[in-house]
Design an enzyme around this catalytic site. Sequence first.
Site, mmCIF file in Angstrom:
data_model
loop_
_atom_site.group_PDB
_atom_site.id
_atom_site.type_symbol
_atom_site.label_atom_id
_atom_site.label_comp_id
_atom_site.label_asym_id
_atom_site.label_seq_id
_atom_site.Cartn_x
_atom_site.Cartn_y
_atom_site.Cartn_z
ATOM 1 N N ARG A 182 3.666 -29.285 -5.154
ATOM 2 C CA ARG A 182 3.394 -29.877 -6.468
ATOM 3 C C ARG A 182 2.042 -30.582 -6.578
ATOM 4 N NH1 ARG A 182 9.199 -32.365 -6.274
ATOM 5 N NH2 ARG A 182 8.479 -32.384 -4.134
ATOM 6 N N GLY B 256 -4.520 -4.633 -3.583
ATOM 7 C CA GLY B 256 -5.565 -3.636 -3.818
ATOM 8 C C GLY B 256 -4.872 -2.386 -4.302
ATOM 9 N N HIS B 257 -4.978 -2.090 -5.584
ATOM 10 C CA HIS B 257 -4.212 -1.002 -6.205
ATOM 11 C C HIS B 257 -5.162 0.098 -6.678
ATOM 12 C CE1 HIS B 257 -0.595 -3.849 -7.085
ATOM 13 N NE2 HIS B 257 -0.842 -3.690 -5.809
ATOM 14 N N GLN C 26 2.177 -6.089 -3.160
ATOM 15 C CA GLN C 26 2.679 -6.126 -1.784
ATOM 16 C C GLN C 26 3.964 -5.266 -1.688
ATOM 17 O OE1 GLN C 26 1.756 -9.510 -3.283
ATOM 18 N NE2 GLN C 26 -0.203 -8.693 -2.652
ATOM 19 N N ASP D 1 0.801 -1.231 0.000
ATOM 20 C CA ASP D 1 0.000 0.000 0.000
ATOM 21 C C ASP D 1 0.831 1.277 0.000
ATOM 22 O OD1 ASP D 1 -2.209 -1.690 0.137
ATOM 23 O OD2 ASP D 1 -2.230 -1.655 2.325
ATOM 24 N N GLU D 2 1.984 1.234 -0.622
ATOM 25 C CA GLU D 2 2.854 2.418 -0.661
ATOM 26 C C GLU D 2 2.392 3.412 -1.729
ATOM 27 O OE1 GLU D 2 3.870 -0.695 -1.194
ATOM 28 O OE2 GLU D 2 5.364 -1.283 0.300
ATOM 29 N N GLY D 3 1.428 2.992 -2.543
ATOM 30 C CA GLY D 3 0.969 3.854 -3.631
ATOM 31 C C GLY D 3 1.529 3.402 -4.981
ATOM 32 N N LYS D 4 1.792 2.094 -5.085
ATOM 33 C CA LYS D 4 2.367 1.546 -6.330
ATOM 34 C C LYS D 4 1.480 1.838 -7.532
ATOM 35 C CE LYS D 4 2.363 -2.491 -4.320
ATOM 36 N NZ LYS D 4 2.140 -2.115 -2.923
ATOM 37 N N THR E 2 -8.469 -3.751 -0.152
ATOM 38 C CA THR E 2 -8.968 -5.101 -0.423
ATOM 39 C C THR E 2 -9.916 -5.549 0.682
ATOM 40 O OG1 THR E 2 -7.016 -5.712 -1.688
ATOM 41 C CG2 THR E 2 -8.243 -7.519 -0.740
ATOM 42 N N GLY F 203 -0.854 14.242 -3.755
ATOM 43 C CA GLY F 203 -2.297 14.023 -3.711
ATOM 44 C C GLY F 203 -2.595 12.775 -4.514
#
Length: 428
Positions: free
Chosen positions: A144, A44-45, A224, A17-20, A304, A419
């Site tokens: 597997r 959650g982007h 992430q 959640d760094e603002g990717k 999310t 912003g």
Amino acid sequence: MPEKTNCRLVMGLFWGDEGKAKAVDVLGENADIVARYGGGANAGHTVCFEGEKFVFHQVPTGLLREGVIGALGAGMVLDLPELVREIKELGTRGLETTSRILISPRAQLVTSLHKRIEKIREKTQGIGTTLRGIGPTYTDKYSRYGLRLGQLLKKEGLSDCVKRLIESHRAFFEAAGEPTPTEDDILGPLMETKPMLANLVGDVSTFLTEAIRSGKNVIIEGAQGSMLDVDWGTYPYVTSSSTAFSGVSSGLGIDPRLVGEVVGMVKAFTTRVGGGPLPTEVFGEEAEKLRGTGENEWDEFGSTTGRPRRCGWLDGFALAVNCRRWGINRLFMTKLDVLDGIKEIRLCSAYKIDGKVRRDYPSIVEELARVEPVYEELAGWDDGVFCAESFDKLPENARYYIKRIEQVAGCPVGWVSTGPDRVNTIVR
Ligand code: GDP
Ligand code: IMO
Ligand code: MG
């Protein structure tokens, strides 16, 4: 191979959640392709522009721009019914994506069985996961027993594969006193997605390699953050994938040297959702100021799960370690505006444990619980960052905060976001 490719990785340097998404949206202005290499619907982007807000989970954020192709790599764990829902929802908002998505047949599938396992496990394990079936699906990949998208599309062997998957978990469900899922339970919802998704499956590795080599503009969208990485994060309070640069090559099937620039995402303060260490965490009023009330769309509540995010001062030590470890070329800093009005800002520039300054990042949570963050106190500013359009227009103390972060991180800040909208970005 071109000397310097036009391929950029955008990766989170903290607990997500760094603002990717905002950065991918800004940097993707001229992108041809945006690719995801790991994770799944746990991401959650959020992108905001012209008053509209879009939240992406499995669809790459870059698809918001016309003509961009989104690639979903082998390293992802896909929840197909949710993916179909996401694609349809974007469609109802006027964003057609089905002709612009390419999915690797090697991607693992999250099934209803995996989500049920996670629900049972979380009761005792208490990681605070997103309950999207991520951990159990990656576990089955490595043991597997996993089901891959390519197998779902082939009748031959499919039933055997699903039966093996079920049998490998029968004892677990019985011990939990829950009914064991049947083949129909698992395959029913997946089969319904075939008409929409079957045509989107293709060779992501070759597609990307050729595109990057021919000079195409490619953004690799991390999910992430590196502190949630299964090897390098705050284990066991992590996700189950390689979230950092190390996940790119295996997750997309490309030569890592094709990545021309690694952009590290840093928020002006630190957050995390779920359990686990957060050495610079603050509580009470201080936390509420950073988190916000939920009134603004950018306040710190999970995109999310809606859970309130835990907040703390910027962890410059974690930042410095991650910049070194992942070879970050430039930082993209978000949410500086949230610090508007805070009188005194703290920046953690080192960790001490038992009175000794650390050089390496502690590897076990028991040690992390004993961290004493070493703080620098910096003077804050009243206002003036929100929507600021140039570096010169930022309050002097805000400029000093950025400079100090660069020194602590050992890495330049290339972009400052003031912003949520794509236009609220200062390029340095
Ligand atoms: P991601 O998972 O790293 O893509 O980040 P999220 O989308 O989960 O969370 C970031 C939140 O901050 C979103 O609501 C964004 O719209 C918002 N955001 C991003 N950059 C800024 C910024 O500079 N200022 C403000 N106020 N909000 C921002
Ligand atoms: P984006 O891409 C923030 C966290 C969960 C939990 C841990 C394990 O939006 O930055 P999982 O469901 O992956 O097994 O949960 O990881 N987590 C995230 N936190 N942002 C994310 O993604 C996250 N994805 C997983 O809260 O603590
Ligand atoms: Mg997020």
